[in-house]
Design an enzyme around this catalytic site. Sequence first.
Site, PDB file in Angstrom:
ATOM      1  N   GLY A 289       0.810  -1.214   0.000  1.00  0.00           N
ATOM      2  CA  GLY A 289       0.000   0.000   0.000  1.00  0.00           C
ATOM      3  C   GLY A 289       0.841   1.261   0.000  1.00  0.00           C
ATOM      4  N   ARG A 290       1.982   1.212   0.675  1.00  0.00           N
ATOM      5  CA  ARG A 290       2.837   2.396   0.739  1.00  0.00           C
ATOM      6  C   ARG A 290       3.372   2.801  -0.624  1.00  0.00           C
ATOM      7  NH1 ARG A 290       5.391  -0.153   5.971  1.00  0.00           N
ATOM      8  NH2 ARG A 290       4.093   0.848   7.546  1.00  0.00           N
ATOM      9  N   GLY A 420      -0.945   8.643   7.472  1.00  0.00           N
ATOM     10  CA  GLY A 420      -1.568   7.378   7.084  1.00  0.00           C
ATOM     11  C   GLY A 420      -0.565   6.332   6.617  1.00  0.00           C
ATOM     12  N   GLU A 421      -0.900   5.059   6.856  1.00  0.00           N
ATOM     13  CA  GLU A 421      -0.084   3.903   6.458  1.00  0.00           C
ATOM     14  C   GLU A 421       1.332   3.977   7.028  1.00  0.00           C
ATOM     15  OE1 GLU A 421      -0.486   2.482   2.467  1.00  0.00           O
ATOM     16  OE2 GLU A 421      -2.457   3.385   2.249  1.00  0.00           O
ATOM     17  N   GLY A 422       1.410   4.436   8.273  1.00  0.00           N
ATOM     18  CA  GLY A 422       2.697   4.545   8.957  1.00  0.00           C
ATOM     19  C   GLY A 422       3.155   5.983   9.026  1.00  0.00           C
TER      20      GLY A 422
END
Length: 610
Positions: A289-290, A420-422
């Site tokens: 996703g990243r 988001g996402e880390g």
Amino acid sequence: MEHGAEEKKSLATAEAAREAGGTNPSFLGELFMGRLRTGMIFPWPAQDPGEKAAGDAVLEKLKSFLEEHVDADRIDREKEVPRSVIEGLREMGLFGIKIPREYGGLGLSQINYNRILHLVASHCGSTALLLSVHQSIGVSQPVMMFGTEEQRRRYLPRLAAGAISAFALTEPGVGSDPSHMTTTAVPSEDGSAWLINGRKLWTTNGPIAELLVVTARTNDPEADRPEITAFIVEGKSEGLVTEHRCDFMGLKGIRNGLLSFHNVRVSGEDILTGVGEGLKLALRTLNIGRLSIPAFCGGVMKHALTICRIWGNERRQWGVPVGRHEAVAAKIARIAADAFAVDSLAWLGATFADRGEPDLRLEAAADKLFCTKAMWRALDETLQVRGGRGYETADSLRGRGEAGIPVERMLRDARLYLIGEGTSEILHLFIAREALDPHLKATGITSIGDPVDFKKAFRFYIRWYPGLLRPGCSASRNVSLPPGLRRHLRYVENASRRLARDLFHMMVRHGQGLQRKQMVLARLVDVGVELFAMGAVLSRAGSPQAPSGAEELADLFCRQARRRIGSLRREAYCNDDRRVYDLSRKVLEGEFPWLEENILCTWKGDDGIG
């Protein structure tokens, strides 16, 4: 439970969920060990002509659709992506971009997927996030990666046809620490299903999702280490309720909510990859996703650069265009150089995914970390270039007869990408842990608190460390680059050796306490990420297919990156970290009450979180 025991439990849970490294080395991982593997990024990976043509066809149709049917300011104002827009995206097959054709998708590559998101994000962040969450971390990606053939045939055609999906992971009291997950799944009385109970927060697409991946604890809550399992859940399941739709600073059009689960019944056939494997699934899904976030960043930065170029030529101050003033010119040049780097990293990360690289954890995290920070700098400077008009909303600008240039909205929307996402802070720690992994193995440390095996460590370091002291350019010598860029590649090779020595020196200085030296680790991580970005731009600029002016952009980016690296290295050895931390503790303990005088703060704490 005491603080130390809590910390150990959390670290042990995260450690247990780590992926084993692949058989192939990681480019960034090798940089941290002082080795420049030029063969992993040189020559620049050109896109297959047939694949490019397939992507071009989609982009041409999509660009017309965005211009004619997607009013990004209206979406921001009304807090809704219209149904007509969603239907239009469905008709173009854009909910199944990477899903194989045999399951009803477009079957496009990660590169083409990124190109599509790049275009959408340049125009409307809310619409881009709707598509990205559905496919990058929603149900389709985990099912493609981990699902059984029966699960693929059951769900992928629905998802490709436009059944919106989401990933429910975060909880009100649980962010990046999964050891405290409270959502549970227990077998039903007859053993035929699982019953999920709990709450999930910040689930993008959750309120409108037809399908969700939900993580839940499936063992005794009192156990030392949680057993986390991932389930595919129907959005209309009995007992699944959206308690609240979240409203944010930006990305107003996304549907994001607090979801509650009350004995939500899920078949055992809808467990993804097995009981207790949910956290590993989540981490691997987030890695993929990243890779989409840099595509978002590239699209937004190019839009910002276009605004700066036009405004820099049209707006006049003191008899000349504002772009001719040195203070503004410096901002524009930096945005252009950084945009080139972000675009290069986004492309390289997507290429790694398309090649099927077994281990791209570091590259995905570094791409996201670097690109989001560069994008934020670019938007902040774009707003400054536009002045008061940058701070004014597009609707207000249009209302008084000027062009509705959406810098204010772009800035609000983009701020989420650093979270988001880390978050950037979590990614620093993640990359640092992976960079330290070879050293932990070399010293015989397999888990938190293990003693150092000094004999094993001596045998490793007596061979490894002396090699870092010899300056050289053996790796960079084998790469064909213009003379102006070759010196930058030599710098990358020698700087990677210095980085490896710096990391070792910090290990010697701090021992196992290094894991708590987050500011030191963040600086060393940023050095590695800057070197990775330099490698990407040099590879692209040195390619025969490089666009006009790429060499000049790459040279400026590398010059500025080298200055940033020099500053980071100095601060790693000479800093105020101890004083900063001690002062922070005093603030937290209320030792400076006079710094909070003559204000009104209605929040008194104790909001029940955690």
